[in-house]
Motif scaffolding. Structure first.
Motif, PDB file in Angstrom:
ATOM      1  N   ARG A 236       0.732  -0.661   0.010  1.00  0.00           N
ATOM      2  CA  ARG A 236       0.842  -0.422  -0.126  1.00  0.00           C
ATOM      3  C   ARG A 236       0.981   1.029   0.113  1.00  0.00           C
ATOM      4  O   ARG A 236       1.692   1.252   0.917  1.00  0.00           O
ATOM      5  N   ASP A 275      -5.767  -4.018   1.473  1.00  0.00           N
ATOM      6  CA  ASP A 275      -4.885  -4.954   1.939  1.00  0.00           C
ATOM      7  C   ASP A 275      -4.620  -5.241   3.575  1.00  0.00           C
ATOM      8  O   ASP A 275      -4.226  -6.426   3.833  1.00  0.00           O
ATOM      9  N   ASN A 375      -4.199  -8.774  -0.943  1.00  0.00           N
ATOM     10  CA  ASN A 375      -5.043  -7.337  -1.762  1.00  0.00           C
ATOM     11  C   ASN A 375      -6.386  -7.528  -2.521  1.00  0.00           C
ATOM     12  O   ASN A 375      -6.869  -6.837  -3.149  1.00  0.00           O
TER      13      ASN A 375
END
Length: 417
Positions: A236, A275, A375
């Motif tokens: 991320r 995530d 994810n």
């Protein structure tokens, strides 16, 4: 990465299974807040993942809720978000949707046109309440870098800035629905800080211009678009320089913002929950066909990617990870090709479009093996094609502090009218 807890969940509750880690949600929220100017408000876009425990956690962390349907209204309220912290957005809000919101105490709306505003005004008047409306504005210039542009082009979202400037009186003068804010959502899935700043600068410029015409503006919703890899391995992003740059822009264009005049807000869905989730699946079959090796899973495009599997939106190419490697299984070209087993990963649907990845590396994969897609915390079951072919919905498990907190499954049913 497939953990022992993943193995336990797959054994107890079966596969496919989405697993959501609340600790990851907390980390994402902290990173997002650190990237935004202070003070500012964050809306959680419930469409990303309406699981009640996720909504409840993000509200406890300080998020308000952005919703766009009767179901999302009920999901947010049911998870403990108070009506005054719910913003109903979206084009083509039907009278039934607006009336449902008002009946549940929700009085904040994003409106896209004078007729949308008039509809809210009429229904708010019948309910004997005042609705506070954020006028969604479509900028007259596109935003660079957006994965999905939602402004600067012909759009069903919002009123063109040029229209608002030319016919301002059409957006004012309503007795029960006042424009008290602006909704300036420009694009989605932006991972470059410069692109994010550019879109927010456009929004702040619009707000500065319209503040003269709408003197009662109490909130400027600058939208979001904070990107994150979807169904693929990757970190991320952290936007470490964004807050300072935004504060400088706001100080210059809207100098009273630090005192909440107007309040500045942002929206996020994917960044907050993307995530936190993995999709677990079992290998059901492995076979060769005309030179291509297929690994067939018990999940597919009906659970992951939704309409992309039917080519209604751009298709996905998922990373599928094994418990042995716990790394990107489809794109690592550094491995010796002789050691690789390149395969097509497909699902159980009766359509050749049900393909999650081509050319993936799944060494020594056999029937019954557990694999995962990273994810995958956003746009899972509720963004999928759950009714297509009638397969059961995947399980959804929530973990916190390394412990399984809950497991549940959505069901599609038919009720008589």
């Amino acid at each position: 990465m497939i953990t022992p807890l993943h193995e336990e969940i797959a054994t107890r509750h079966g596969t496919p299974a989405f697993v959501y880690d609340l600790d990851a949600v907390r980390r994402a929220h902290a990173d997002l807040v650190a990237a935004l100017p202070r003070p500012s408000t964050v809306y959680y876009s419930v469409k990303a993942n309406p699981h009640p425990q996720i909504i409840a956690l993000l509200h406890a962390l300080g998020c308000e809720a952005e919703v766009s349907s009767t179901g999302e209204i009920d999901a947010a309220l049911g998870a403990g978000v108070p009506p005054e912290a719910v913003l109903l957005t979206g084009p083509a809000k039907t009278p039934e949707t607006v009336a449902h919101a008002l009946s549940r105490g929700v009085t904040r709306f994003s409106v896209d046109s004078p007729d949308d505003l008039a509809r809210v005004d009429d229904l708010a008047g019948r309910a004997g309440v005042e609705a506070r409306c954020a006028l969604r504005v479509n900028a007259d210039e596109p935003v660079p870098g957006a994965g999905l542009s939602m402004t600067g082009t012909s759009s069903q979202f919002g009123a063109d800035l040029s229209w608002v400037l030319a016919e301002t009186p059409r957006f004012t003068g309503f007795g029960h629905a006042r424009v008290t804010g602006l909704h300036l959502y420009m694009g989605t899935n932006l991972t470059d800080e410069k692109d994010l700043l550019a879109q927010f600068e456009v929004g702040i410029g619009i707000a500065e211009k319209l503040a003269v015409l709408f003197p009662d503006l109490a909130e400027i919703d600058l939208g979001g678009g904070f990107g994150l890899p979807y169904a693929r391995a990757g970190e991320r992003p952290r936007f470490t320089g964004l807050a300072a740059a935004l504060e400088a822009l706001l100080d210059d264009r809207l100098p009273a913002w630090r005192d909440g005049a107007p309040r500045v807000s942002f929206e996020s869905g994917r960044y907050l929950v993307g995530d936190c989730g993995v999709l677990l699946s079992r290998v059901v079959d492995v076979k060769d066909s005309k030179g291509t090796r297929y690994v067939l899973l018990d999940t597919g495009v009906h659970h992951l990617g939704g309409m992309s599997g039917l080519r209604r939106i751009p298709s996905i190419s998922a990373d599928v990870l094994t418990g042995d490697e716990n790394e990107d299984a489809s794109t690592d070209a550094g491995k010796d090709e002789a050691e690789d087993e390149r395969v097509t990963v497909a699902g159980p649907l009766c359509t050749p479009l049900d393909v999650l990845a081509r050319g993936a590396r799944l060494p020594n994969t056999g029937i019954g093996d557990l694999v995962s897609v990273p994810n995958a915390g956003a746009y899972g079951p509720t963004a999928g094609l759950l009714a297509f072919l009638g397969h059961p919905a995947p399980a959804e498990a929530v973990v916190d502090g390394g412990r399984l907190e809950s497991a549940s499954r959505l069901h599609v049913t038919r009720n008589p009218l």
